[in-house]
Scaffold this motif. Sequence first.
Motif, PDB file in Angstrom:
ATOM      1  N   GLN A 193      38.007  51.612  53.518  1.00 46.31           N
ATOM      2  CA  GLN A 193      38.630  51.272  54.800  1.00 46.31           C
ATOM      3  C   GLN A 193      40.135  51.458  54.654  1.00 46.31           C
ATOM      4  OE1 GLN A 193      37.942  47.266  56.058  1.00 46.31           O
ATOM      5  NE2 GLN A 193      39.196  47.435  57.902  1.00 46.31           N
ATOM      6  N   ILE A 194      40.757  52.112  55.645  1.00 42.29           N
ATOM      7  CA  ILE A 194      42.194  52.380  55.563  1.00 42.29           C
ATOM      8  C   ILE A 194      42.876  51.891  56.829  1.00 42.29           C
ATOM      9  CG2 ILE A 194      43.987  54.131  55.228  1.00 42.29           C
ATOM     10  CD1 ILE A 194      41.831  55.938  53.980  1.00 42.29           C
ATOM     11  N   ASN A 195      43.859  51.020  56.651  1.00 42.85           N
ATOM     12  CA  ASN A 195      44.677  50.520  57.756  1.00 42.85           C
ATOM     13  C   ASN A 195      46.080  51.090  57.613  1.00 42.85           C
ATOM     14  OD1 ASN A 195      42.502  48.734  58.437  1.00 42.85           O
ATOM     15  ND2 ASN A 195      43.209  47.383  56.802  1.00 42.85           N
ATOM     16  N   TYR A 196      46.595  51.713  58.686  1.00 40.39           N
ATOM     17  CA  TYR A 196      47.969  52.243  58.653  1.00 40.39           C
ATOM     18  C   TYR A 196      48.746  51.697  59.842  1.00 40.39           C
ATOM     19  CZ  TYR A 196      51.984  55.322  58.579  1.00 40.39           C
ATOM     20  OH  TYR A 196      53.275  55.791  58.526  1.00 40.39           O
ATOM     21  N   GLN A 197      49.836  50.992  59.569  1.00 36.16           N
ATOM     22  CA  GLN A 197      50.699  50.446  60.611  1.00 36.16           C
ATOM     23  C   GLN A 197      51.864  51.391  60.845  1.00 36.16           C
ATOM     24  OE1 GLN A 197      51.698  46.607  58.917  1.00 36.16           O
ATOM     25  NE2 GLN A 197      50.168  45.592  60.190  1.00 36.16           N
ATOM     26  N   SER A 198      52.001  51.868  62.074  1.00 34.58           N
ATOM     27  CA  SER A 198      53.083  52.784  62.435  1.00 34.58           C
ATOM     28  C   SER A 198      54.298  51.970  62.848  1.00 34.58           C
ATOM     29  CB  SER A 198      52.615  53.693  63.575  1.00 34.58           C
ATOM     30  OG  SER A 198      53.642  54.538  64.005  1.00 34.58           O
ATOM     31  N   ILE A 199      55.095  51.564  61.861  1.00 33.77           N
ATOM     32  CA  ILE A 199      56.207  50.644  62.122  1.00 33.77           C
ATOM     33  C   ILE A 199      57.571  51.268  61.865  1.00 33.77           C
ATOM     34  CG2 ILE A 199      54.794  48.613  61.628  1.00 33.77           C
ATOM     35  CD1 ILE A 199      56.149  48.477  58.875  1.00 33.77           C
ATOM     36  N   GLY A 200      57.597  52.552  61.530  1.00 32.16           N
ATOM     37  CA  GLY A 200      58.862  53.209  61.230  1.00 32.16           C
ATOM     38  C   GLY A 200      59.067  53.347  59.729  1.00 32.16           C
ATOM     39  N   SER A 201      59.820  54.381  59.367  1.00 33.87           N
ATOM     40  CA  SER A 201      60.012  54.693  57.954  1.00 33.87           C
ATOM     41  C   SER A 201      60.648  53.555  57.174  1.00 33.87           C
ATOM     42  CB  SER A 201      60.874  55.954  57.830  1.00 33.87           C
ATOM     43  OG  SER A 201      60.227  57.071  58.399  1.00 33.87           O
ATOM     44  N   GLY A 202      61.698  52.951  57.766  1.00 33.08           N
ATOM     45  CA  GLY A 202      62.375  51.864  57.065  1.00 33.08           C
ATOM     46  C   GLY A 202      61.460  50.687  56.808  1.00 33.08           C
ATOM     47  N   GLY A 203      60.633  50.354  57.798  1.00 32.73           N
ATOM     48  CA  GLY A 203      59.689  49.258  57.623  1.00 32.73           C
ATOM     49  C   GLY A 203      58.663  49.552  56.550  1.00 32.73           C
ATOM     50  N   GLY A 204      58.218  50.801  56.489  1.00 35.13           N
ATOM     51  CA  GLY A 204      57.263  51.174  55.453  1.00 35.13           C
ATOM     52  C   GLY A 204      57.841  51.031  54.065  1.00 35.13           C
ATOM     53  N   VAL A 205      59.087  51.463  53.901  1.00 36.99           N
ATOM     54  CA  VAL A 205      59.745  51.347  52.603  1.00 36.99           C
ATOM     55  C   VAL A 205      59.864  49.881  52.199  1.00 36.99           C
ATOM     56  CG1 VAL A 205      61.933  51.683  51.383  1.00 36.99           C
ATOM     57  CG2 VAL A 205      61.009  53.517  52.809  1.00 36.99           C
ATOM     58  N   GLU A 206      60.236  49.031  53.153  1.00 38.97           N
ATOM     59  CA  GLU A 206      60.398  47.614  52.840  1.00 38.97           C
ATOM     60  C   GLU A 206      59.069  46.966  52.469  1.00 38.97           C
ATOM     61  OE1 GLU A 206      63.175  45.876  52.361  1.00 38.97           O
ATOM     62  OE2 GLU A 206      64.077  47.864  52.581  1.00 38.97           O
ATOM     63  N   GLN A 207      57.984  47.387  53.111  1.00 37.68           N
ATOM     64  CA  GLN A 207      56.692  46.806  52.760  1.00 37.68           C
ATOM     65  C   GLN A 207      56.223  47.268  51.386  1.00 37.68           C
ATOM     66  OE1 GLN A 207      53.543  46.251  55.457  1.00 37.68           O
ATOM     67  NE2 GLN A 207      54.836  45.806  57.210  1.00 37.68           N
ATOM     68  N   VAL A 208      56.550  48.501  51.017  1.00 39.85           N
ATOM     69  CA  VAL A 208      56.258  48.934  49.649  1.00 39.85           C
ATOM     70  C   VAL A 208      57.092  48.118  48.667  1.00 39.85           C
ATOM     71  CG1 VAL A 208      56.442  50.840  48.001  1.00 39.85           C
ATOM     72  CG2 VAL A 208      55.563  51.272  50.297  1.00 39.85           C
ATOM     73  N   ARG A 209      58.348  47.916  49.002  1.00 40.44           N
ATOM     74  CA  ARG A 209      59.234  47.141  48.126  1.00 40.44           C
ATOM     75  C   ARG A 209      58.707  45.729  47.911  1.00 40.44           C
ATOM     76  NH1 ARG A 209      64.744  47.837  47.700  1.00 40.44           N
ATOM     77  NH2 ARG A 209      64.766  48.932  49.699  1.00 40.44           N
ATOM     78  N   SER A 210      58.189  45.113  48.979  1.00 47.08           N
ATOM     79  CA  SER A 210      57.723  43.727  48.883  1.00 47.08           C
ATOM     80  C   SER A 210      56.302  43.617  48.345  1.00 47.08           C
ATOM     81  CB  SER A 210      57.803  43.056  50.259  1.00 47.08           C
ATOM     82  OG  SER A 210      56.930  43.686  51.185  1.00 47.08           O
ATOM     83  N   GLY A 211      55.620  44.757  48.206  1.00 42.38           N
ATOM     84  CA  GLY A 211      54.272  44.741  47.654  1.00 42.38           C
ATOM     85  C   GLY A 211      53.193  44.341  48.629  1.00 42.38           C
ATOM     86  N   THR A 212      53.463  44.448  49.935  1.00 41.55           N
ATOM     87  CA  THR A 212      52.484  44.034  50.934  1.00 41.55           C
ATOM     88  C   THR A 212      51.576  45.174  51.393  1.00 41.55           C
ATOM     89  OG1 THR A 212      54.134  44.380  52.684  1.00 41.55           O
ATOM     90  CG2 THR A 212      53.926  42.153  51.779  1.00 41.55           C
ATOM     91  N   VAL A 213      51.856  46.416  50.964  1.00 47.18           N
ATOM     92  CA  VAL A 213      50.997  47.554  51.300  1.00 47.18           C
ATOM     93  C   VAL A 213      50.708  48.359  50.041  1.00 47.18           C
ATOM     94  CG1 VAL A 213      51.770  47.762  53.693  1.00 47.18           C
ATOM     95  CG2 VAL A 213      52.989  49.019  51.896  1.00 47.18           C
ATOM     96  N   ASP A 214      49.675  49.185  50.122  1.00 42.23           N
ATOM     97  CA  ASP A 214      49.299  50.038  48.994  1.00 42.23           C
ATOM     98  C   ASP A 214      50.057  51.361  48.987  1.00 42.23           C
ATOM     99  OD1 ASP A 214      47.113  48.322  47.946  1.00 42.23           O
ATOM    100  OD2 ASP A 214      46.246  48.742  49.917  1.00 42.23           O
ATOM    101  N   PHE A 215      50.548  51.776  50.148  1.00 44.14           N
ATOM    102  CA  PHE A 215      51.357  52.990  50.226  1.00 44.14           C
ATOM    103  C   PHE A 215      52.221  52.937  51.472  1.00 44.14           C
ATOM    104  CE2 PHE A 215      47.607  53.958  52.722  1.00 44.14           C
ATOM    105  CZ  PHE A 215      48.068  54.724  53.779  1.00 44.14           C
ATOM    106  N   GLY A 216      53.320  53.665  51.432  1.00 43.69           N
ATOM    107  CA  GLY A 216      54.198  53.781  52.584  1.00 43.69           C
ATOM    108  C   GLY A 216      54.372  55.238  52.957  1.00 43.69           C
ATOM    109  N   ALA A 217      54.885  55.480  54.155  1.00 44.61           N
ATOM    110  CA  ALA A 217      55.188  56.836  54.612  1.00 44.61           C
ATOM    111  C   ALA A 217      56.585  56.831  55.209  1.00 44.61           C
ATOM    112  CB  ALA A 217      54.170  57.306  55.646  1.00 44.61           C
TER     113      ALA A 217
END
Length: 357
Positions: A64-88
């Motif tokens: 199962q894959i969930n992708y949140q389209s929240i903007g590049s900066g938000g994706g980077v921050e979620q990778v930084r905080s460890g709340t997602v498995d990958f960012g875009a």
Amino acid sequence: MNRYKLNHLKTPLIGITALLVVSITGCKSSSTSTVALNGAGSTFVYPVMSHWTDDYTQKHPDIQINYQSIGSGGGVEQVRSGTVDFGASDNPLTDAKLADMRPVIQIPETAGPVCVTYNLPGLKQPVQLSAEALSGIFLGTITTWQDPLIQHDNPGVQLPNVKVVVAHRTDGSGTTNAFTTYLAAVSPDWKQKVGAGNAVQWPAGIGGKGSEGVTGLVRQSPGAIGYVELTYANQNKLPVASIKNLAGKYIAPSTASTTAAIAGFTDQLAKDPRTPIVNPPASAPDAYPIATLTFLIIPQDGPDRAKRTALKTFIQYIITDGQTEAAKLDYAPLPEGVKQFDQQALKHLTAAGQPLP
């Protein structure tokens, strides 16, 4: 792989509320466990990411894959905080940003053009714009569609006598980063006064949130001009301008002209895949000059081996079979050299410090 490549592989449709959730249903044993992957980031890549996740999970119903389209900066921050498995992200992480990140791998996933769209009622043929005209419009120094610079780009065309209304993004956006990176590359005034980034201080115009906000402003304002992704422009039947490249040709945004832009930077991309692909050299005469690579940002290590294995296989799908699917949605497939770079990078993904299959 040397330390540079490992460290620098660590490496940004529509709105912060967009959420892709691919739900897995169908006939499977109740004893079968589902591996859930979470990603977040780029709105630019959302249409093709949606297609990739749907296509992949249909073939792999245990993932199962969930992708949140929240903007590049938000994706980077979620990778930084460890709340997602990958960012875009549509703009790769700089050395300074990499220094603040956990160890990550950063790889190109696809590419696409940033389109210049407009509202000029009654005009039948596509508008042509040079770098000088486009930068002047967004700097606010060109205020009417009958300005001599615009008329020079469109010989024999009766342009309407209306004021230019600039529409731009108000939210942080990788699309904005690609567009302003181009303007900074072609206009010394823009580079000095505004610069490039996910968000800038716009010298002229009105702002809208997301591509839908920019589109709404363009549609409701005669004389308006803005920038959006090609897929978004095509789906909404928006006219797009042809932009003059360094070879002196006015090129429309397309998959083929974006591929030509990538090819114009083959040598540079082989050394550093973070190289911007805006304003390609004259040796690429068919290249559209405002295009961007998009990137996956993946933690190098994680504790769950099943999840990490599933993540690796999904990304391998993206950079192989997924490239064909991307072309169907107006994204440019990666050239072979970049795909090989990505495959080498994926070899460095681990689970609890141990190599993955």
